[in-house]
Write a protein that holds these residues in place. Structure first.
Motif, PDB file in Angstrom:
ATOM      1  N   LEU A 128      -5.063   5.091 -12.421  1.00 18.01           N
ATOM      2  CA  LEU A 128      -4.380   6.346 -12.097  1.00 18.01           C
ATOM      3  C   LEU A 128      -2.980   6.367 -12.685  1.00 18.01           C
ATOM      4  O   LEU A 128      -2.538   7.358 -13.265  1.00 18.01           O
ATOM      5  CB  LEU A 128      -4.319   6.528 -10.578  1.00 18.01           C
ATOM      6  N   ALA A 217       4.261  10.602 -12.662  1.00 13.71           N
ATOM      7  CA  ALA A 217       2.808  10.460 -12.766  1.00 13.71           C
ATOM      8  C   ALA A 217       2.170  11.143 -11.564  1.00 13.71           C
ATOM      9  O   ALA A 217       2.837  11.429 -10.565  1.00 13.71           O
ATOM     10  CB  ALA A 217       2.408   8.989 -12.812  1.00 13.71           C
ATOM     11  N   LEU A 218       0.894  11.406 -11.668  1.00  9.35           N
ATOM     12  CA  LEU A 218       0.137  12.076 -10.598  1.00  9.35           C
ATOM     13  C   LEU A 218       0.769  13.408 -10.219  1.00  9.35           C
ATOM     14  O   LEU A 218       0.672  13.860  -9.080  1.00  9.35           O
ATOM     15  CB  LEU A 218       0.032  11.167  -9.352  1.00  9.35           C
ATOM     16  N   THR A 254       5.287   8.599  -2.261  1.00  9.85           N
ATOM     17  CA  THR A 254       4.511   7.878  -3.272  1.00  9.85           C
ATOM     18  C   THR A 254       3.177   7.405  -2.698  1.00  9.85           C
ATOM     19  O   THR A 254       2.134   7.511  -3.350  1.00  9.85           O
ATOM     20  CB  THR A 254       5.316   6.675  -3.800  1.00  9.85           C
ATOM     21  N   ALA A 257       0.839  10.328  -2.478  1.00  5.89           N
ATOM     22  CA  ALA A 257       0.375  10.766  -3.795  1.00  5.89           C
ATOM     23  C   ALA A 257      -0.772   9.897  -4.292  1.00  5.89           C
ATOM     24  O   ALA A 257      -1.762  10.401  -4.839  1.00  5.89           O
ATOM     25  CB  ALA A 257       1.540  10.745  -4.785  1.00  5.89           C
ATOM     26  N   PHE A 258      -0.668   8.586  -4.115  1.00  6.48           N
ATOM     27  CA  PHE A 258      -1.736   7.690  -4.549  1.00  6.48           C
ATOM     28  C   PHE A 258      -2.984   7.868  -3.696  1.00  6.48           C
ATOM     29  O   PHE A 258      -4.109   7.862  -4.214  1.00  6.48           O
ATOM     30  CB  PHE A 258      -1.272   6.235  -4.506  1.00  6.48           C
ATOM     31  N   ALA A 261      -4.674  11.103  -4.833  1.00  8.84           N
ATOM     32  CA  ALA A 261      -5.263  10.989  -6.167  1.00  8.84           C
ATOM     33  C   ALA A 261      -6.514  10.117  -6.150  1.00  8.84           C
ATOM     34  O   ALA A 261      -7.513  10.421  -6.809  1.00  8.84           O
ATOM     35  CB  ALA A 261      -4.236  10.420  -7.139  1.00  8.84           C
TER      36      ALA A 261
END
Length: 287
Positions: A128, A217-218, A254, A257-258, A261
């Motif tokens: 990712l 990112a993401l 963060t 978000a992970f 995703a």
């Protein structure tokens, strides 16, 4: 950067390692519990060291296992440490341990690398994070330093790129000095050339095992820090040269978000099967 080439003969090799560790003959002799005179005679070739003495000196000098074998052979002894392919049955427990650690760290990035910074396994969280890196950098064998620092790699999306680059280049410099590996010196020269003015004195950079990174990112800005783990008391060269790098969310944004995703991608297990042989990718949702 200049790293001395290994020279023929056990005495010059020992002297080279001692100087690389910034130790005097007196300091090393004291640690190894021998006389300074005896150590001096070994380094100048006036005395032949026993196998046990060589291993004791290597231990005090923290010489990597691969280079310990070189030291033994240079003195006329057989190498002691085996180098077992990671896919061999003998290392099944190591592969399973790496698999568990990569899986347990999901959905956050984690990867296993060898001594040349080549990725041997990575999880879905790493995929990712690297989703927008140039595909040319993700063709196996994948080098983590090249992926991170190349202008078409992760560096293009890192907000605090100067700080982060200094940490990684400095870390690579110290690894090259510590191990004496020519391959790492070449890699250092390559990644240092990615920017017009690379750090001139990486020896003075922080030795912290925690590196902070802010990366776009993401679809957002992520804040992460990384830790590196190695296998303690390893007696096999492959295992001794293996390290695990895990990246942790520095804030809840963060982490969210992970998690989001990973859920969207259906990733719950390492994707290492495409890179190494440590783990097998789990099927995606609906697969």
């Amino acid at each position: 950067m200049t790293i001395n080439d290994a020279r023929t003969g056990v005495g010059p090799l020992l002297r080279d390692w001692r100087r690389r560790r910034n130790l005097s003959q007196f300091d090393l002799a004291l640690r190894a519990e021998i006389s300074t005179r005896h150590l001096s005679f070994v380094e100048t070739g006036r005395s032949s060291p026993s196998r046990d003495l060589l291993l004791r000196l290597a231990d005090q000098l923290e010489i990597p296992l691969r280079q310990r074998n070189t030291l033994l052979v240079s003195a006329g002894y057989s190498p002691v440490y085996q180098e077992t392919p990671l896919e061999a049955p003998r290392l099944k427990s190591i592969r399973e341990a790496v698999d568990r650690l990569l899986t347990a760290h999901e959905p956050y990035p984690a990867l296993a690398v060898d001594t040349d910074e080549t990725i041997v396994a990575m999880n879905g969280g790493t995929r990712l994070l690297l989703a927008e890196v140039s595909p040319t950098l993700l063709v196996p064998p994948i080098n983590v330093m090249r992926v991170c620092l190349h202008p078409e790699g992760l560096a293009a999306r890192v907000v605090n790129v100067e700080e982060w680059r200094s940490h990684l280049v400095g870390r690579l410099y110290r690894q090259a000095i510590f191990s004496g590996r020519e391959s790492l010196r070449v890699l250092y020269d390559e990644v240092a050339s990615y920017v017009p003015k690379a750090p001139e004195d990486c020896q003075g950079l922080s030795d912290s095992i925690v590196a902070s990174i802010r990366v776009r990112a993401l679809g957002t800005e992520l804040k992460l820090f990384s830790t590196i783990t190695t296998f303690g008391a390893a007696t096999d060269i492959t295992v001794a040269e293996l390290s695990l790098e895990t990246m942790h969310p520095a804030d809840e944004h963060t982490a969210d978000a992970f998690r989001a995703a990973a859920a969207a991608a259906g990733q719950t297990a390492p994707w290492a099967g495409e890179v190494g042989s440590v783990a097998t990718p789990a099927p995606t949702a609906g697969g």
